[in-house]
Design a protein around this motif. Structure first.
Motif, PDB file in Angstrom:
ATOM      1  N   LYS A   1       1.329 -10.179   7.445  1.00  0.00           N
ATOM      2  CA  LYS A   1      -0.348 -10.530   7.258  1.00  0.00           C
ATOM      3  C   LYS A   1      -0.758 -10.251   5.868  1.00  0.00           C
ATOM      4  O   LYS A   1      -1.363 -10.851   5.110  1.00  0.00           O
ATOM      5  N   ILE A   2      -0.030  -9.264   5.368  1.00  0.00           N
ATOM      6  CA  ILE A   2      -0.474  -9.036   3.847  1.00  0.00           C
ATOM      7  C   ILE A   2      -0.129  -9.937   2.936  1.00  0.00           C
ATOM      8  O   ILE A   2      -0.638 -10.447   2.037  1.00  0.00           O
TER       9      ILE A   2
ATOM     10  N   ASN B   1      -2.082 -13.199   3.364  1.00  0.00           N
ATOM     11  CA  ASN B   1      -3.172 -13.122   2.667  1.00  0.00           C
ATOM     12  C   ASN B   1      -3.268 -13.037   1.136  1.00  0.00           C
ATOM     13  O   ASN B   1      -4.265 -13.430   0.491  1.00  0.00           O
ATOM     14  N   SER B   2      -2.208 -12.333   0.583  1.00  0.00           N
ATOM     15  CA  SER B   2      -1.927 -12.352  -0.897  1.00  0.00           C
ATOM     16  C   SER B   2      -1.862 -13.902  -1.144  1.00  0.00           C
ATOM     17  O   SER B   2      -2.202 -14.239  -2.279  1.00  0.00           O
TER      18      SER B   2
ATOM     19  N   LEU C   1      -4.704 -15.438  -1.391  1.00  0.00           N
ATOM     20  CA  LEU C   1      -5.451 -14.945  -2.791  1.00  0.00           C
ATOM     21  C   LEU C   1      -5.071 -15.588  -4.041  1.00  0.00           C
ATOM     22  O   LEU C   1      -5.802 -16.202  -4.894  1.00  0.00           O
ATOM     23  N   TYR C   2      -3.492 -15.659  -4.061  1.00  0.00           N
ATOM     24  CA  TYR C   2      -2.952 -16.371  -5.198  1.00  0.00           C
ATOM     25  C   TYR C   2      -3.478 -17.744  -5.176  1.00  0.00           C
ATOM     26  O   TYR C   2      -3.765 -18.131  -6.405  1.00  0.00           O
TER      27      TYR C   2
ATOM     28  N   LYS D   1      -6.091 -19.142  -4.098  1.00  0.00           N
ATOM     29  CA  LYS D   1      -7.516 -19.235  -4.698  1.00  0.00           C
ATOM     30  C   LYS D   1      -7.580 -19.055  -6.169  1.00  0.00           C
ATOM     31  O   LYS D   1      -8.234 -19.513  -6.829  1.00  0.00           O
ATOM     32  N   SER D   2      -6.720 -18.012  -6.786  1.00  0.00           N
ATOM     33  CA  SER D   2      -6.838 -17.720  -8.026  1.00  0.00           C
ATOM     34  C   SER D   2      -6.239 -18.885  -8.890  1.00  0.00           C
ATOM     35  O   SER D   2      -6.701 -19.098 -10.244  1.00  0.00           O
TER      36      SER D   2
ATOM     37  N   GLU E   1      -8.574 -21.656  -9.689  1.00  0.00           N
ATOM     38  CA  GLU E   1      -9.627 -21.228 -11.095  1.00  0.00           C
ATOM     39  C   GLU E   1      -9.104 -22.155 -12.157  1.00  0.00           C
ATOM     40  O   GLU E   1      -9.859 -22.292 -12.950  1.00  0.00           O
ATOM     41  N   TYR E   2      -7.820 -22.258 -12.142  1.00  0.00           N
ATOM     42  CA  TYR E   2      -7.306 -23.131 -13.312  1.00  0.00           C
ATOM     43  C   TYR E   2      -6.609 -24.631 -12.937  1.00  0.00           C
ATOM     44  O   TYR E   2      -5.300 -24.697 -12.783  1.00  0.00           O
TER      45      TYR E   2
ATOM     46  N   ARG F   1       4.870  -3.489 -16.994  1.00  0.00           N
ATOM     47  CA  ARG F   1       3.316  -3.343 -17.018  1.00  0.00           C
ATOM     48  C   ARG F   1       2.781  -1.990 -16.394  1.00  0.00           C
ATOM     49  O   ARG F   1       1.832  -1.782 -16.255  1.00  0.00           O
TER      50      ARG F   1
ATOM     51  N   GLN G   1       5.537  -5.569  -0.542  1.00  0.00           N
ATOM     52  CA  GLN G   1       4.580  -5.575  -1.580  1.00  0.00           C
ATOM     53  C   GLN G   1       4.912  -6.235  -2.775  1.00  0.00           C
ATOM     54  O   GLN G   1       4.264  -6.969  -3.323  1.00  0.00           O
TER      55      GLN G   1
ATOM     56  N   SER H   1       4.432  -9.679  -2.397  1.00  0.00           N
ATOM     57  CA  SER H   1       3.003 -10.118  -2.212  1.00  0.00           C
ATOM     58  C   SER H   1       2.487 -10.152  -3.347  1.00  0.00           C
ATOM     59  O   SER H   1       1.417 -10.458  -3.723  1.00  0.00           O
ATOM     60  N   SER H   2       3.349  -9.665  -4.560  1.00  0.00           N
ATOM     61  CA  SER H   2       2.590  -9.488  -5.746  1.00  0.00           C
ATOM     62  C   SER H   2       2.612 -10.858  -6.731  1.00  0.00           C
ATOM     63  O   SER H   2       1.684 -10.690  -7.713  1.00  0.00           O
TER      64      SER H   2
ATOM     65  N   TYR I   1       3.531 -15.137  -6.847  1.00  0.00           N
ATOM     66  CA  TYR I   1       4.003 -16.413  -6.181  1.00  0.00           C
ATOM     67  C   TYR I   1       4.137 -17.495  -7.256  1.00  0.00           C
ATOM     68  O   TYR I   1       3.716 -17.317  -8.411  1.00  0.00           O
TER      69      TYR I   1
ATOM     70  N   TRP J   1      -7.251  -8.189  -8.448  1.00  0.00           N
ATOM     71  CA  TRP J   1      -6.633  -9.561  -8.764  1.00  0.00           C
ATOM     72  C   TRP J   1      -7.620  -9.858  -9.989  1.00  0.00           C
ATOM     73  O   TRP J   1      -8.928  -9.970  -9.638  1.00  0.00           O
TER      74      TRP J   1
ATOM     75  N   ASP K   1      -8.199 -13.043 -11.360  1.00  0.00           N
ATOM     76  CA  ASP K   1      -8.892 -14.492 -11.408  1.00  0.00           C
ATOM     77  C   ASP K   1      -9.867 -14.448 -10.339  1.00  0.00           C
ATOM     78  O   ASP K   1     -10.627 -15.597 -10.221  1.00  0.00           O
ATOM     79  N   ILE K   2      -9.846 -13.520  -9.425  1.00  0.00           N
ATOM     80  CA  ILE K   2     -10.953 -13.842  -8.442  1.00  0.00           C
ATOM     81  C   ILE K   2     -11.759 -12.666  -8.198  1.00  0.00           C
ATOM     82  O   ILE K   2     -11.581 -11.336  -8.634  1.00  0.00           O
TER      83      ILE K   2
ATOM     84  N   LEU L   1      -8.162  -7.614   0.921  1.00  0.00           N
ATOM     85  CA  LEU L   1      -6.720  -7.319   1.294  1.00  0.00           C
ATOM     86  C   LEU L   1      -6.360  -5.962   1.298  1.00  0.00           C
ATOM     87  O   LEU L   1      -5.638  -5.496   2.134  1.00  0.00           O
TER      88      LEU L   1
ATOM     89  N   ASP M   1      -6.200  -4.877   4.981  1.00  0.00           N
ATOM     90  CA  ASP M   1      -5.114  -4.832   5.623  1.00  0.00           C
ATOM     91  C   ASP M   1      -3.956  -3.836   5.055  1.00  0.00           C
ATOM     92  O   ASP M   1      -3.111  -3.560   5.917  1.00  0.00           O
ATOM     93  N   ILE M   2      -3.842  -3.610   3.862  1.00  0.00           N
ATOM     94  CA  ILE M   2      -2.872  -2.729   3.557  1.00  0.00           C
ATOM     95  C   ILE M   2      -3.194  -1.341   4.088  1.00  0.00           C
ATOM     96  O   ILE M   2      -2.428  -0.640   4.230  1.00  0.00           O
TER      97      ILE M   2
ATOM     98  N   ARG N   1     -12.074 -11.392 -14.236  1.00  0.00           N
ATOM     99  CA  ARG N   1     -11.613 -11.213 -15.491  1.00  0.00           C
ATOM    100  C   ARG N   1     -12.977 -11.620 -16.353  1.00  0.00           C
ATOM    101  O   ARG N   1     -13.093 -11.434 -17.606  1.00  0.00           O
TER     102      ARG N   1
END
Lengths: 258, 327
Positions: free
Chosen positions: A2-3, A6-7, A10-11, A13-14, A17-18, A88, A104, A107-108, A110, B110, B112-113, B121, B124-125, B155
């Motif tokens: 599920k994580i 869902n990630s 979100l990815y 979705k971000s 943005e571009y 990082r 994880q 999910s970090s 894509y 995150w 950009d959002i 998120l 769920d974690i 951002r």
């Protein structure tokens, strides 16, 4: 799971943005891939076959490897660019969460732009299968399914193995390309066109041969040995050292300063 | 038994030795020499439930290493540590659902959002139920005043706004321990105040144990009664901030406004004398020279317009501590 999904949401979705960068990315990927296919097609304008492999047989082989590679690049980018997490210091954050680390990491990140490559690979795959006039029976359906799954598995394993290498050093990652991109370039063509040493390497060291050589012999009717149907399963054994080395890496992890 | 028990923890890092110059770099490419750095050495302390502890020390003292060990990221070379009955690095998955960590210099949102999506998120974690998640989330949003902020892509937020969202993200699962690694770094006065008041509040209301590292001594003064001072990987001082002030608080800064010129006074107990805009700044040691004696003497030789007596700032105090322990 599920994580992961869902990630991914979100990815996506971000990425939206571009918008423009996302669309140009998709388009450029499509163009890049077309040049690859054109090279093969142009090659076969001059030659009828390469060591007994016809145009569509080579294209099929090419599509199989591209399919596995692109799926892994799209959905397992987290392990592809794993060194970024380490450099990082974001890997620390993953360790602070009560979930499986590998899940994880996956999910970090894509790379949805590469999905265009996946779609292309599927199209070429279908065209090749039709042009080759393969008479499908249950065995051949199993074969092609296993081929595709093992193609993903082998790249996933290699990516994971290379990610584990990041625990030792984040420098000198060129060696990674030798196995991923380099291996992919070679494996795109039927392995039997290379000399014997290559076949040995790709059977025992990096088992590409179990993805696009042995099972293809059966699928293309070059052999009737049913053992080739299940030969792609060998690739799954390759997952074991990859996962183990990744686990070992987590134990050895020393983090970076803040 | 205390809530957090740290016993004789040591951790050594192996670092490749590098020398100057291209030739040396080439040489080290083939044959590396390593030096071993003791990041933390034989550290022990106990923390009770509901305490706020300031963990301070100069850069490279081992603060972050300690936090990383306590939060289960790093495994120490020796020693043991029990937090709430668990050893962080051995029972990672179970343990971390009980702690919240904020790294002031790193984001967990995150980029950009909007932050609210990251919150979803995290739900769920940490396997939170809808009800407890909504409840905690709304409460945090209200306390940190981020109702509107959480809907804007991260951002585009200012550092202070982002930090408030970071803190909220670290507390969604109601941890019983909160690690704050430089939470106010780079924040303006208003944001700092919000963050501090919030930390105080959750400490009071939810009995959250807070371990705080910072270089901003006003954070410590506002929040922590107890400080642990660490330098070169060892604990140098562990105790009440008040008694620390008493121990070293004998130095006073006295600001004297006058139009007269005061020649250099040769008197025991005067540490420095500096000419400033409207007058002079003296630093005196009250163990040797009392304030009243000093002022009496001063008023005899000059016409005082205004006098301002200040305690030595806690920053100076810390610098003095560093000096005393030569770190």
């Amino acid at each position: 799971m599920k994580i992961y999904l869902n990630s991914l949401k979100l990815y996506f979705k971000s990425q939206l943005e571009y918008k423009k960068s996302f669309i140009t990315g998709l388009l450029s990927q499509i163009l890049i891939m077309f040049t690859y296919y054109f090279i093969i097609i142009a090659l076969f304008d001059k030659f009828d076959n390469i060591k007994g492999y016809t145009k569509y047989e080579v294209l099929l082989c090419f599509a199989i490897i591209q399919f596995g590679f692109s799926i892994t690049e799209t959905f397992a980018r987290g392990i592809d660019v794993f060194e970024n997490l380490i450099i990082r210091g974001e890997f620390d954050r993953l360790l602070l969460r009560p979930k499986n680390i590998l899940l994880q990491v996956l999910s970090s990140d894509y790379d949805l732009i590469k999905i265009s490559r996946v779609i292309q690979a599927i199209i070429i795959l279908i065209i090749s299968l039709i042009k080759l006039n393969i008479k499908f029976n249950i065995y051949k359906i199993i074969t092609i399914s296993l081929i595709l799954i093992s193609s993903i598995t082998i790249f996933f394993s290699i990516f994971l193995l290379m990610a584990s290498y990041c625990f030792i050093t984040v420098q000198g990652l060129e060696v990674k390309n030798l196995f991923t991109d380099g291996g992919k370039q070679i494996a795109q063509y039927p392995i039997s066109i290379y000399n014997k040493h290559f076949i040995f390497i790709f059977t025992f060291l990096i088992p590409y041969a179990f993805v696009n050589y042995y099972p293809l012999l059966y699928l293309l009717g070059k052999s009737n040995n049913k053992i080739y149907v299940l030969s792609p399963l060998i690739v799954f054994i390759y997952l074991i050292p990859s996962i183990l080395s990744f686990k070992w890496g987590i134990k050895k992890y020393t983090s970076v300063g803040s | 038994m205390s809530f957090i028990n740290v016993n004789h923890i040591s951790k050594t890092f192996k670092v490749a030795k590098r020398e100057r110059g291209l030739l040396a770099s080439l040489k080290s490419f083939f044959k590396r020499e390593y030096i071993y750095i003791d990041a933390v050495k034989d550290i022990s302390f106990e923390i009770k439930k509901g305490e706020i502890v300031g963990y301070i020390g100069p850069n490279g003292a081992g603060k972050s290493t300690t936090i990383k060990i306590l939060s289960g990221i790093l495994t120490p070379d020796s020693g043991n540590c029990k937090i709430g009955g668990m050893t962080p690095w051995l029972e990672r998955e179970k343990y971390v659902s009980n702690i919240g960590v904020v790294f002031g210099q790193r984001s967990q949102l995150w980029w950009d959002i909007p932050a609210i999506d990251t919150f979803d998120l995290l739900k769920d974690i940490y396997n939170l139920s809808d009800k407890e998640y909504e409840e905690t989330k709304n409460n945090l949003i209200k306390l940190l005043d981020i109702e509107e902020i959480v809907k804007i892509p991260v951002r585009q937020l200012s550092l202070g706004q982002r930090m408030r969202c970071e803190i909220a993200a670290s507390l969604l699962h109601k941890p019983s321990i909160l690690f704050l690694d430089e939470p106010t770094i780079g924040l303006d006065a208003v944001s700092k105040k919000i963050v501090r008041e919030f930390i105080q509040k959750i400490n009071k209301e939810q009995k959250t144990t807070v371990i705080l590292t910072t270089h901003d001594m006003s954070d410590i003064e506002a929040l922590a009664k107890r400080i642990i001072l660490i330098g070169k990987g060892r604990i140098l001082y562990d105790g009440n901030i008040h008694s620390l002030k008493q121990k070293f608080g004998n130095i006073k800064n006295i600001n004297v406004d006058t139009k007269d010129t005061i020649k250099k006074i040769n008197k025991k107990g005067i540490i420095t004398q500096k000419k400033i805009d409207e007058g002079y700044l003296f630093q005196i040691d009250t163990n040797i020279l009392s304030i009243s004696n000093f002022l009496k003497y001063l008023s005899e030789i000059t016409n005082l317009e205004d006098v301002d007596i200040e305690n030595e700032s806690i920053d100076d105090l810390i610098i003095k501590l560093y000096k005393e322990f030569s770190i």
